[in-house]
Write a protein that holds these residues in place. Structure first.
Motif, PDB file in Angstrom:
ATOM      1  N   VAL A 121      26.209 -26.956 -22.192  1.00  0.00           N
ATOM      2  CA  VAL A 121      27.021 -25.730 -22.177  1.00  0.00           C
ATOM      3  C   VAL A 121      26.112 -24.501 -22.257  1.00  0.00           C
ATOM      4  N   MET A 122      25.069 -24.575 -23.113  1.00  0.00           N
ATOM      5  CA  MET A 122      24.180 -23.414 -23.256  1.00  0.00           C
ATOM      6  C   MET A 122      23.423 -23.129 -21.966  1.00  0.00           C
ATOM      7  N   VAL A 123      22.938 -24.188 -21.302  1.00  0.00           N
ATOM      8  CA  VAL A 123      22.168 -23.998 -20.064  1.00  0.00           C
ATOM      9  C   VAL A 123      23.055 -23.405 -18.967  1.00  0.00           C
ATOM     10  N   SER A 124      24.363 -23.742 -19.009  1.00  0.00           N
ATOM     11  CA  SER A 124      25.276 -23.250 -17.967  1.00  0.00           C
ATOM     12  C   SER A 124      25.681 -21.787 -18.196  1.00  0.00           C
ATOM     13  N   ALA A 125      25.299 -21.207 -19.350  1.00  0.00           N
ATOM     14  CA  ALA A 125      25.667 -19.806 -19.631  1.00  0.00           C
ATOM     15  C   ALA A 125      24.549 -18.893 -19.136  1.00  0.00           C
ATOM     16  N   HIS A 126      24.863 -18.009 -18.188  1.00  0.00           N
ATOM     17  CA  HIS A 126      23.778 -17.177 -17.638  1.00  0.00           C
ATOM     18  C   HIS A 126      23.275 -16.197 -18.705  1.00  0.00           C
ATOM     19  N   GLY A 127      21.969 -15.952 -18.671  1.00  0.00           N
ATOM     20  CA  GLY A 127      21.362 -14.985 -19.587  1.00  0.00           C
ATOM     21  C   GLY A 127      21.023 -15.534 -20.959  1.00  0.00           C
ATOM     22  N   PHE A 128      21.154 -16.852 -21.151  1.00  0.00           N
ATOM     23  CA  PHE A 128      20.852 -17.404 -22.487  1.00  0.00           C
ATOM     24  C   PHE A 128      19.373 -17.233 -22.834  1.00  0.00           C
ATOM     25  N   PHE A 129      18.501 -17.238 -21.795  1.00  0.00           N
ATOM     26  CA  PHE A 129      17.056 -17.206 -22.030  1.00  0.00           C
ATOM     27  C   PHE A 129      16.568 -15.845 -22.542  1.00  0.00           C
ATOM     28  N   ASN A 130      17.456 -14.849 -22.545  1.00  0.00           N
ATOM     29  CA  ASN A 130      17.058 -13.540 -23.096  1.00  0.00           C
ATOM     30  C   ASN A 130      17.009 -13.541 -24.615  1.00  0.00           C
ATOM     31  N   SER A 131      17.569 -14.573 -25.236  1.00  0.00           N
ATOM     32  CA  SER A 131      17.557 -14.622 -26.691  1.00  0.00           C
ATOM     33  C   SER A 131      16.738 -15.823 -27.172  1.00  0.00           C
ATOM     34  N   ALA A 166      18.769 -23.985 -36.287  1.00  0.00           N
ATOM     35  CA  ALA A 166      18.972 -23.561 -34.896  1.00  0.00           C
ATOM     36  C   ALA A 166      20.424 -23.159 -34.657  1.00  0.00           C
ATOM     37  N   ALA A 167      21.365 -24.001 -35.142  1.00  0.00           N
ATOM     38  CA  ALA A 167      22.788 -23.693 -34.934  1.00  0.00           C
ATOM     39  C   ALA A 167      23.161 -22.389 -35.630  1.00  0.00           C
ATOM     40  N   SER A 168      22.618 -22.168 -36.840  1.00  0.00           N
ATOM     41  CA  SER A 168      22.965 -20.952 -37.580  1.00  0.00           C
ATOM     42  C   SER A 168      22.370 -19.714 -36.929  1.00  0.00           C
ATOM     43  N   SER A 169      21.113 -19.816 -36.464  1.00  0.00           N
ATOM     44  CA  SER A 169      20.521 -18.613 -35.865  1.00  0.00           C
ATOM     45  C   SER A 169      21.248 -18.277 -34.563  1.00  0.00           C
ATOM     46  N   ALA A 170      21.620 -19.319 -33.799  1.00  0.00           N
ATOM     47  CA  ALA A 170      22.376 -19.057 -32.567  1.00  0.00           C
ATOM     48  C   ALA A 170      23.748 -18.475 -32.908  1.00  0.00           C
ATOM     49  N   ALA A 171      24.348 -18.953 -34.003  1.00  0.00           N
ATOM     50  CA  ALA A 171      25.652 -18.425 -34.422  1.00  0.00           C
ATOM     51  C   ALA A 171      25.521 -16.960 -34.823  1.00  0.00           C
ATOM     52  N   GLY A 172      24.423 -16.630 -35.539  1.00  0.00           N
ATOM     53  CA  GLY A 172      24.187 -15.243 -35.942  1.00  0.00           C
ATOM     54  C   GLY A 172      24.103 -14.328 -34.736  1.00  0.00           C
ATOM     55  N   VAL A 173      23.351 -14.774 -33.714  1.00  0.00           N
ATOM     56  CA  VAL A 173      23.187 -13.953 -32.506  1.00  0.00           C
ATOM     57  C   VAL A 173      24.509 -13.854 -31.743  1.00  0.00           C
ATOM     58  N   ARG A 220      30.993 -19.337 -23.880  1.00  0.00           N
ATOM     59  CA  ARG A 220      30.091 -20.493 -23.715  1.00  0.00           C
ATOM     60  C   ARG A 220      29.113 -20.587 -24.872  1.00  0.00           C
ATOM     61  N   PHE A 221      28.592 -19.440 -25.296  1.00  0.00           N
ATOM     62  CA  PHE A 221      27.695 -19.450 -26.464  1.00  0.00           C
ATOM     63  C   PHE A 221      28.420 -20.040 -27.671  1.00  0.00           C
ATOM     64  N   GLN A 222      29.683 -19.609 -27.852  1.00  0.00           N
ATOM     65  CA  GLN A 222      30.442 -20.080 -29.017  1.00  0.00           C
ATOM     66  C   GLN A 222      30.694 -21.585 -28.949  1.00  0.00           C
ATOM     67  N   ILE A 223      31.042 -22.081 -27.748  1.00  0.00           N
ATOM     68  CA  ILE A 223      31.293 -23.530 -27.603  1.00  0.00           C
ATOM     69  C   ILE A 223      30.007 -24.299 -27.893  1.00  0.00           C
ATOM     70  N   SER A 224      28.891 -23.822 -27.340  1.00  0.00           N
ATOM     71  CA  SER A 224      27.614 -24.509 -27.534  1.00  0.00           C
ATOM     72  C   SER A 224      27.232 -24.550 -29.021  1.00  0.00           C
TER      73      SER A 224
END
Lengths: 154, 154
Positions: B30-40, B97-104, B125-129
């Motif tokens: 799910v994360m890879v399918s979300a465009h712009g994830f690599f900016n964070s 990792a899950a918490s830092s991604a949740a924070g962002v 998508r970020f939220q689902i991932s």
């Protein structure tokens, strides 16, 4: 019950609890002194979680001190079960809070470049606060592993 | 060693491992399918950490399957110590990792309002991932507590 480093009612346990209190309070103080922290939910959550950890560790430090002074034994299964549950809940919340704040700090400092002009966010304070929160969590993780080991080894 | 739900070389243990693999792989997908994830950095770290968790859980799932097929007993102290260390390291990294991604994600969705126009970040998508990563971590936390209990209760 076994005698372990950092167990309840021991000097090593008291030192661990005091360390947890100190780092949690320092983390809150540094974060509160950084202007604009309230714009990020993760930083507010860090303060709340460190506040909870401070209260929990402070309570247990007082209990350890009382046990040491009156020479009482705190190592009975019911009491240790209570410590295990409290320690684990607090430790998970603290790690989650420290990590989410770290994620946001890295985003500000590295990905979005918000630390430079014109925004001038106090990123160094965020970083210090997050580091102190991780230190506090590490000491709590040691305590919670010791408690869990004590409970399992009954 | 005691017989516990989710122990190594048992059907319940295998189910836990398969669940961990599934949710970790789903979180990455799910994360890879979300465009712009690599900016964070936090999202990239989530992918790396879920990748590590997938590899670890997949390896242990294969080991459990092998033990079940050949009727071998995996519950010896040396092997369980290895499982405990691996499980704990992976679990701490996954929660961080899950918490830092949740924070962002919360920062994007709530504090900065980057999900609406003109940036249109794929926040759902970020939220689902992130949710899938937390599910995967929860199953790993169950496994690691069982392993630690087994080791302590030898």
């Amino acid at each position: 019950m076994k005698e372990l480093f950092g167990g309840p009612g021991k000097v090593s346990g008291l030192i661990l609890r005091v360390g947890q209190c100190f780092f949690a309070a320092a983390s809150i103080a540094v974060m509160v002194s950084a202007h604009g922290f309230f714009n990020s939910t993760a930083f507010c959550y860090l303060i709340a979680s460190m506040g909870l950890q401070f209260l929990w560790s402070f309570g247990l430090a007082c209990l350890d001190l009382h046990a040491l002074k009156s020479n009482k034994n705190l190592q009975n299964p019911t009491l240790v079960s209570l410590f295990v549950v409290g320690d684990w809940v607090t430790a998970v919340l603290s790690l989650a809070a420290a990590s989410s704040a770290a994620g946001v700090t890295v985003l500000y400092a590295k990905d979005l470049d918000y630390c430079k002009s014109p925004l001038h966010l106090p990123c160094s304070r965020f970083q210090i606060s997050v580091s102190l929160a991780f230190l506090s969590w590490f000491l709590l993780a040691v305590s919670s592993h010791v408690m869990f080991w004590l409970l399992a080894a009954v």
